[in-house]
Design an enzyme around this catalytic site. Sequence first.
Site, short mmCIF file in Angstrom:
data_model
loop_
_atom_site.label_atom_id
_atom_site.label_comp_id
_atom_site.label_asym_id
_atom_site.label_seq_id
_atom_site.Cartn_x
_atom_site.Cartn_y
_atom_site.Cartn_z
N GLU A 129 65.30 -8.33 28.98
CA GLU A 129 64.47 -8.90 30.04
C GLU A 129 63.03 -8.92 29.55
O GLU A 129 62.48 -7.86 29.20
CB GLU A 129 64.60 -8.10 31.35
CG GLU A 129 65.98 -8.24 31.98
CD GLU A 129 66.08 -7.64 33.38
OE1 GLU A 129 65.26 -6.74 33.71
OE2 GLU A 129 66.96 -8.06 34.14
N ASP A 150 59.93 -0.47 37.68
CA ASP A 150 60.10 -1.87 37.29
C ASP A 150 60.22 -2.73 38.55
O ASP A 150 61.09 -2.50 39.39
CB ASP A 150 61.36 -2.02 36.41
CG ASP A 150 61.38 -3.36 35.70
OD1 ASP A 150 60.32 -4.00 35.59
OD2 ASP A 150 62.48 -3.77 35.27
N THR A 209 61.58 -9.27 35.13
CA THR A 209 61.77 -10.42 34.25
C THR A 209 60.85 -11.57 34.63
O THR A 209 60.76 -11.94 35.80
CB THR A 209 63.22 -10.91 34.35
OG1 THR A 209 64.08 -9.81 34.12
CG2 THR A 209 63.50 -12.01 33.33
N GLN A 236 75.60 -2.72 35.23
CA GLN A 236 74.71 -2.96 36.37
C GLN A 236 75.46 -3.55 37.57
O GLN A 236 75.29 -3.10 38.71
CB GLN A 236 73.59 -3.91 35.93
CG GLN A 236 72.56 -4.25 37.01
CD GLN A 236 71.57 -5.32 36.53
OE1 GLN A 236 71.61 -5.77 35.38
NE2 GLN A 236 70.67 -5.72 37.41
N ARG A 294 74.60 -5.87 31.82
CA ARG A 294 74.93 -6.58 33.07
C ARG A 294 76.25 -6.12 33.68
O ARG A 294 76.41 -6.14 34.91
CB ARG A 294 74.98 -8.08 32.80
CG ARG A 294 73.69 -8.67 32.29
CD ARG A 294 72.55 -8.45 33.25
NE ARG A 294 71.32 -9.08 32.79
CZ ARG A 294 70.12 -8.82 33.27
NH1 ARG A 294 69.99 -7.91 34.25
NH2 ARG A 294 69.05 -9.41 32.81
N GLU A 332 70.04 -15.48 33.01
CA GLU A 332 69.60 -16.79 33.54
C GLU A 332 69.81 -17.90 32.52
O GLU A 332 70.22 -19.01 32.89
CB GLU A 332 68.12 -16.73 33.91
CG GLU A 332 67.82 -15.82 35.09
CD GLU A 332 66.33 -15.68 35.28
OE1 GLU A 332 65.71 -16.58 35.84
OE2 GLU A 332 65.77 -14.66 34.83
N THR A 389 64.12 1.31 27.29
CA THR A 389 63.15 0.28 27.66
C THR A 389 62.12 0.24 26.54
O THR A 389 61.53 1.28 26.22
CB THR A 389 62.45 0.62 28.99
OG1 THR A 389 63.43 0.88 29.99
CG2 THR A 389 61.54 -0.51 29.44
N GLU A 404 59.26 -8.93 29.99
CA GLU A 404 58.41 -8.48 31.09
C GLU A 404 57.01 -8.13 30.59
O GLU A 404 56.77 -7.97 29.40
CB GLU A 404 59.03 -7.24 31.76
CG GLU A 404 60.49 -7.45 32.16
CD GLU A 404 61.00 -6.42 33.15
OE1 GLU A 404 60.17 -5.61 33.65
OE2 GLU A 404 62.20 -6.44 33.43
N ASP A 419 63.08 -4.82 29.09
CA ASP A 419 63.92 -3.96 29.94
C ASP A 419 65.38 -4.30 29.62
O ASP A 419 66.04 -5.07 30.32
CB ASP A 419 63.58 -4.25 31.42
CG ASP A 419 64.45 -3.46 32.37
OD1 ASP A 419 64.88 -2.35 32.00
OD2 ASP A 419 64.70 -3.94 33.49
N LYS A 457 70.38 0.24 33.04
CA LYS A 457 69.02 -0.01 32.58
C LYS A 457 68.42 1.19 31.84
O LYS A 457 67.50 1.03 31.04
CB LYS A 457 68.11 -0.29 33.79
CG LYS A 457 68.54 -1.45 34.65
CD LYS A 457 67.93 -2.73 34.17
CE LYS A 457 68.05 -3.82 35.23
NZ LYS A 457 67.43 -5.07 34.78
N HIS A 474 62.99 -15.79 38.79
CA HIS A 474 64.00 -14.84 38.32
C HIS A 474 64.83 -14.29 39.48
O HIS A 474 66.06 -14.23 39.40
CB HIS A 474 63.34 -13.69 37.56
CG HIS A 474 64.29 -12.57 37.26
ND1 HIS A 474 65.35 -12.70 36.37
CD2 HIS A 474 64.38 -11.30 37.75
CE1 HIS A 474 66.03 -11.57 36.32
NE2 HIS A 474 65.48 -10.71 37.15
CA CA Z 1 63.72 -5.56 34.74
#
Ligand code: CA
Length: 398
Positions: A194, A121, A341, A235, A232, A355, A252, A196, A228, A248, A128
């Site tokens: 996310e 990824d 993202t 992470q 948070r 975001e 996915t 993508e 994805d 993560k 982003h």
């Molecule tokens: Ca990602």
Amino acid sequence: MPRPSPLDLPAHHPFGPHNLPFGLFTTAEDPGHRRLGVRHGDHVLDLAALATTSASPHAELLTAPSLNPLMAAGRGVWRAVREALLTAVTEPVHRPTVEGLLHPLDEVTLHLPFEVADYVDFFASEHHASNAGRIFRPGAEPLTPNWKHLPIAYHGRAGTVVVSGTDVVRPQGQRRPPEEAAPTFGPSARLDFEAEVGFVVGTGSRPGSPVPMADFADHVFGVCLVNDWSARDIQAWEYVPLGPFLGKSFATSVSAWVTPLDALEPARTAPPGRDVPLLPYLDDSGSEPAGYDLRLQVELNGETLSQPPFATTYWTAAQQLAHLTVNGAHLRTGDLYASGTVSGPRPDQLGCLLELTGGQGPWLQDGDEVTISAWAPGADGSHVGLGEVSGRVLPAAG
Ligand code: CA
């Protein structure tokens, strides 16, 4: 008056003969028989049956229970199959045969269309990366010093890539709120999506031989949409210094349809201007436009949250491919690499809750359903639809 045919689509239908994405499906009558299909309108054309009936020279590839054998066969075969499909769905002489091989979309089950080899990824959207940098490292430069020199990426977990429609169980793990001295364990309280775009490798490469940007279309079979999913809180605690891991890797999601690169040729567009000189293997200043004008849409429980524009992505998919092989790492059929993202410059173009909420939440709740869809401009004002990727959050395991 002739009876209506599912092959007769309204003009400019986003899944018309100019698109023809590939998938894998089963029917209720034969749930054990996974076979390749092609989306046409709101139907799935049984590609395996068509190949057998029409004595296709590629029948062995097209009757396989995944896209991988076809993807491995190379661009010449991809184009021959696409030409034959176009003929099949547009020439009146084939109409009776093809009509008998169509299944309504809502009567089939779609499966993960390819066996994922490796999953990487990237972090290719400047908007982003800047926004995430401001939230994760307040007070520091939003972009790290390497960002404009190479497309940054992390290795994801191929075995947990799931097809659209698969429920996602809220992950558990360690997280340490800023005010706490020690971490605690439990369900993620900051679950995010996310939005993508994914690129699926068809033809592999030789170990030790980097794949130049110019060879992108010889290796990449097609495009899918990717969510994805990201925890948070997990992470933020784990990612220094080696990057994302358990925040993560729990799931996915990818769309059930892989759109051939050739269908997206009219959507090719120039990427944003380059701010720093690039090393030769990434320098695309003299190249054909290698960006793609894909218009994404993110829905949460049926309400539109955001419309991220993929055309604003700084690093192109060709540059990403060149970078991920420049050290000699070879490609395998089924490798999946995603853009990271997709976010545009405007507040309604951001591709994740991190975001959209400035890092404050609210985050995804149990029962929430996230759906990412997209279309691209086609020839003569038409749209090319990309298959959606959707998933619902289930409560953490007890
Ligand atoms: Ca990602």
